[in-house]
Design an enzyme around this catalytic site. Structure first.
Site, mmCIF file in Angstrom:
data_model
loop_
_atom_site.group_PDB
_atom_site.id
_atom_site.type_symbol
_atom_site.label_atom_id
_atom_site.label_comp_id
_atom_site.label_asym_id
_atom_site.label_seq_id
_atom_site.Cartn_x
_atom_site.Cartn_y
_atom_site.Cartn_z
ATOM 1 N N ASP A 51 48.892 11.458 -4.177
ATOM 2 C CA ASP A 51 49.717 10.795 -5.190
ATOM 3 C C ASP A 51 48.858 10.631 -6.452
ATOM 4 O O ASP A 51 47.729 10.116 -6.361
ATOM 5 C CB ASP A 51 50.126 9.415 -4.628
ATOM 6 N N TRP B 17 52.934 27.382 -11.152
ATOM 7 C CA TRP B 17 52.104 27.177 -12.348
ATOM 8 C C TRP B 17 50.632 27.438 -12.019
ATOM 9 O O TRP B 17 49.909 28.023 -12.827
ATOM 10 C CB TRP B 17 52.264 25.747 -12.884
ATOM 11 N N ASP C 224 53.870 19.305 -14.515
ATOM 12 C CA ASP C 224 55.301 19.564 -14.307
ATOM 13 C C ASP C 224 55.842 18.469 -13.375
ATOM 14 O O ASP C 224 56.849 18.655 -12.698
ATOM 15 C CB ASP C 224 55.460 20.963 -13.676
ATOM 16 N N LYS D 244 55.669 18.013 -18.858
ATOM 17 C CA LYS D 244 57.127 17.830 -18.816
ATOM 18 C C LYS D 244 57.491 16.354 -18.944
ATOM 19 O O LYS D 244 56.810 15.497 -18.381
ATOM 20 C CB LYS D 244 57.656 18.357 -17.479
ATOM 21 N N GLY E 290 53.576 25.788 -6.350
ATOM 22 C CA GLY E 290 52.359 26.463 -6.781
ATOM 23 C C GLY E 290 52.517 27.553 -7.831
ATOM 24 O O GLY E 290 51.547 28.241 -8.147
HETATM 25 C C1 LIG Z 1 59.160 20.567 -10.542
HETATM 26 S S1 LIG Z 1 58.052 20.330 -9.221
HETATM 27 C C2 LIG Z 1 56.648 21.279 -9.732
HETATM 28 C C3 LIG Z 1 56.824 22.779 -9.678
HETATM 29 C C4 LIG Z 1 55.534 23.535 -9.950
HETATM 30 N N1 LIG Z 1 55.122 23.364 -11.346
HETATM 31 C C5 LIG Z 1 55.641 25.004 -9.691
HETATM 32 O O1 LIG Z 1 55.815 25.759 -10.651
HETATM 33 O O2 LIG Z 1 55.555 25.428 -8.537
HETATM 34 C C6 LIG Z 1 57.534 18.670 -9.457
HETATM 35 C C7 LIG Z 1 56.521 18.161 -8.462
HETATM 36 O O3 LIG Z 1 56.059 16.854 -8.840
HETATM 37 C C8 LIG Z 1 55.573 16.262 -7.633
HETATM 38 N N2 LIG Z 1 55.343 14.810 -7.788
HETATM 39 C C9 LIG Z 1 56.246 13.858 -8.136
HETATM 40 N N3 LIG Z 1 55.655 12.628 -8.138
HETATM 41 C C10 LIG Z 1 54.339 12.819 -7.797
HETATM 42 C C11 LIG Z 1 53.224 11.940 -7.637
HETATM 43 N N4 LIG Z 1 53.334 10.602 -7.819
HETATM 44 N N5 LIG Z 1 52.027 12.467 -7.296
HETATM 45 C C12 LIG Z 1 51.893 13.806 -7.098
HETATM 46 N N6 LIG Z 1 52.929 14.700 -7.237
HETATM 47 C C13 LIG Z 1 54.134 14.212 -7.577
HETATM 48 C C14 LIG Z 1 56.694 16.589 -6.627
HETATM 49 O O4 LIG Z 1 56.216 16.470 -5.308
HETATM 50 C C15 LIG Z 1 57.070 18.022 -7.031
HETATM 51 O O5 LIG Z 1 56.482 18.979 -6.189
#
Ligand SMILES: C[S@@+](CC[C@H](N)C(=O)[O-])C[C@H]1O[C@@H](n2cnc3c(N)ncnc32)[C@H](O)[C@@H]1O
Length: 204
Positions: A90, A51, A112, A152, A49
């Site tokens: 998702d 961002w 991200d 990203k 959370g």
């Molecule tokens: C690097 S983290 C994000 C960090 C966040 N921006 C922060 O600053 O707190 C990447 C996120 O992408 C999510 N993610 C990956 N594939 C996903 C999908 N198909 N649907 C939803 N979220 C997904 C992961 O669960 C993970 O929490």
């Protein structure tokens, strides 16, 4: 290198952010100012959370943030920030598209999103591009004309094609490698400024 990681990790702790990834958005925002007071922001891959919290501060009390992630986030915005709604879903699911369509339009979509990395560079890259393309599809459906996209992506063979897709849809496109992103990491951020709009959101 470890020193840099420690620096951003400690800084995030001191500033009450749950992840140091906050600075990958903050650096780009400070330079390009694409989030404004009063904006509605969609944060894809928002957990835990950071961002969302940062975007909510910039958007202020008249703005709104919607965060989507497979994992549940529970951070609360600081006083004077925009409200944040977290959706645990998702991004490929049809029902999330329906839920988000109700919140149309957004001025900014940030992503991200990251796959669970395997250490196999090519397949990690392909999964990252798949997530980034889905983020771009959602952005084209939900952004208002003139809106912005910050996403990203792990560099690799399909990276130039993805950048080209962003270029077709936005008036200006920039590639951002924040200082807080590890030099050895293949991640970069694609910033699309001023969405040209399309037939899907002609009504804006
Ligand atoms: C690097 S983290 C994000 C960090 C966040 N921006 C922060 O600053 O707190 C990447 C996120 O992408 C999510 N993610 C990956 N594939 C996903 C999908 N198909 N649907 C939803 N979220 C997904 C992961 O669960 C993970 O929490």
């Amino acid at each position: 290198m470890k020193k840099v990681q420690d620096y951003y990790f400690k800084k995030a702790k001191q500033e009450n952010y749950p992840a140091r990834s906050i600075y990958k958005l903050e650096e780009a925002q400070k330079k390009h100012q694409f989030i404004k007071a009063g904006d509605r922001i969609l944060d894809l891959g928002c957990h835990p959370g950071s961002w969302s919290l940062y975007a909510a501060q910039i958007a202020g009390s008249k703005g709104a943030v919607v965060g989507v992630d497979l994992q549940k986030s529970s951070v609360a915005p600081a006083a004077g920030s925009a409200r944040i709604e977290f959706i645990c879903a998702d991004i490929f699911a049809n029902d999330v598209k329906t839920q988000l369509a109700d919140k149309f339009p957004f001025q900014v979509v940030v992503s991200d999103l990251a796959p669970k990395t395997t250490g196999h560079k090519f397949s990690d890259h392909l999964k990252s591009v798949e997530l980034s393309r889905q983020a771009l599809t959602i952005a084209t459906q939900l952004l208002c004309r003139g809106g912005h996209f910050y996403c990203k992506v792990f560099q690799g063979e399909d990276f130039p094609a993805f950048v080209n897709e962003v270029r077709q849809l936005f008036k200006k496109t920039k590639i951002v490698k924040p200082k807080s992103s590890r030099v050895e990491s293949r991640e970069v951020f694609v910033l699309g400024l001023e969405f040209k709009g399309n037939t899907l959101n002609e009504k804006v």
